[in-house]
Design a protein around this motif. Structure first.
Motif, short mmCIF file in Angstrom:
data_model
loop_
_atom_site.label_atom_id
_atom_site.label_comp_id
_atom_site.label_asym_id
_atom_site.label_seq_id
_atom_site.Cartn_x
_atom_site.Cartn_y
_atom_site.Cartn_z
N ALA A 175 53.09 23.11 39.08
CA ALA A 175 53.83 22.35 40.06
C ALA A 175 54.19 20.92 39.90
O ALA A 175 55.27 20.43 40.32
CB ALA A 175 53.53 22.59 41.56
N LEU A 176 53.29 20.37 39.38
CA LEU A 176 53.48 18.93 38.83
C LEU A 176 54.81 18.65 38.14
O LEU A 176 55.13 17.62 38.24
CB LEU A 176 52.10 18.58 37.91
N ASN A 177 55.41 19.66 37.30
CA ASN A 177 56.57 19.48 36.69
C ASN A 177 57.70 19.41 37.64
O ASN A 177 58.77 18.97 37.32
CB ASN A 177 56.79 20.73 35.98
N GLN A 184 54.48 12.30 38.68
CA GLN A 184 53.83 13.19 37.42
C GLN A 184 52.81 12.20 36.57
O GLN A 184 51.99 12.83 35.78
CB GLN A 184 55.15 13.76 36.45
N ASN A 185 53.03 10.86 36.76
CA ASN A 185 52.00 10.24 35.81
C ASN A 185 50.98 9.44 36.82
O ASN A 185 50.31 8.42 36.43
CB ASN A 185 52.87 9.02 35.28
N ASP A 186 50.95 9.72 37.97
CA ASP A 186 49.73 9.49 39.09
C ASP A 186 48.26 9.75 38.55
O ASP A 186 48.10 11.07 38.55
CB ASP A 186 49.95 9.63 40.46
N PRO A 187 47.78 8.91 38.34
CA PRO A 187 46.25 9.18 37.92
C PRO A 187 45.32 9.95 38.74
O PRO A 187 44.85 11.11 38.53
CB PRO A 187 45.47 7.82 37.74
N GLU A 188 45.60 9.82 40.08
CA GLU A 188 44.65 10.57 41.05
C GLU A 188 45.36 11.95 41.14
O GLU A 188 44.46 12.89 41.42
CB GLU A 188 44.98 9.89 42.56
N ILE A 189 46.57 12.33 41.08
CA ILE A 189 47.05 13.53 41.08
C ILE A 189 46.70 14.36 39.51
O ILE A 189 46.31 15.52 39.76
CB ILE A 189 48.58 13.58 41.13
N LEU A 190 46.69 13.56 38.67
CA LEU A 190 46.24 14.07 37.32
C LEU A 190 44.89 14.49 37.11
O LEU A 190 44.32 15.47 36.49
CB LEU A 190 46.76 13.17 35.94
N GLU A 191 43.97 13.87 37.87
CA GLU A 191 42.58 14.26 38.06
C GLU A 191 42.42 15.32 38.87
O GLU A 191 41.23 15.94 38.84
CB GLU A 191 41.80 12.92 38.55
N GLY A 192 43.25 15.43 40.02
CA GLY A 192 43.01 16.30 40.91
C GLY A 192 42.69 17.84 40.52
O GLY A 192 41.93 18.55 40.86
#
Length: 192
Positions: A175-177, A184-192
């Motif tokens: 769903a990040l897409n 899409q480049n937020d570190p907190e979301i990417l780590e989640g």
């Protein structure tokens, strides 16, 4: 079956015997307007509503019986019944994607749309909601909690809402897409 059935008793017997619900394709126009015949058929095959008379496609009892058998019968219902909240609510509670057949007015009805997204495990029902409801955080959160893919159909504003995106991505990382470029480049979301 090349000859049209013109006898009501014969038509009703064909429904009982065949049970396939395709009898309306092979009956006279008079029988396509006969409520008893049409009711017998749509209870077996909701799609047969397409062969019923215009009058019966506008008959709430007939349409409700057809929808009970299969929600896609709504495609053949009158515009008036596609705008009838009771009819649509019954269909949506059976299968959420019935929302696609609703009038524009009902696609903007929050109660109906909430019922539709609560029946959605693939994330597609939000697509049929009004733009206003695609921008309603409560509606979108309900949709993505059922299926993160629903983020695809949310407003751009909510695709840029970190809380919304995190819930969607937690359910379905793909769903990040559908999130805003920034998220899409937020570190907190990417780590989640």
């Amino acid at each position: 079956m090349s000859e049209k059935i013109t006898d009501k008793t014969e038509a009703l017997a064909a429904v009982k015997e065949g049970g396939d619900g395709y009898v309306l394709e092979h009956v006279s126009d008079e029988l396509k307007a006969d409520k008893e015949v049409v009711m017998a058929v749509v209870k077996v095959n909701g799609h047969a509503l397409q062969h019923a008379s215009d009058e019966l496609r506008a008959d709430k009892e007939v349409v409700m019986a057809a929808v009970k058998e299969g929600i896609h019968a709504l495609e053949y219902a009158s515009d008036e019944l596609k705008a009838d909240k009771e009819v649509l609510m019954a269909a949506v509670r059976k299968q959420g994607d019935a929302l696609q057949y609703a009038s524009d007015e009902l696609k903007a009805d929050k109660e109906l749309v909430m019922a539709a997204v609560e029946q959605d495990y693939q994330g597609h029902n939000l697509e049929h909601a009004s733009d206003e409801l695609k921008a309603d955080k409560e509606v979108v959160m309900a949709a993505i909690r059922k299926a993160g893919h629903a983020l695809e159909h949310a407003s751009d504003e909510l695709k840029a809402d970190k809380e919304v995106v995190m819930v969607a991505v937690k359910d379905v990382p793909y769903a990040l897409n559908f999130a805003s470029d920034e998220l899409q480049n937020d570190p907190e979301i990417l780590e989640g």
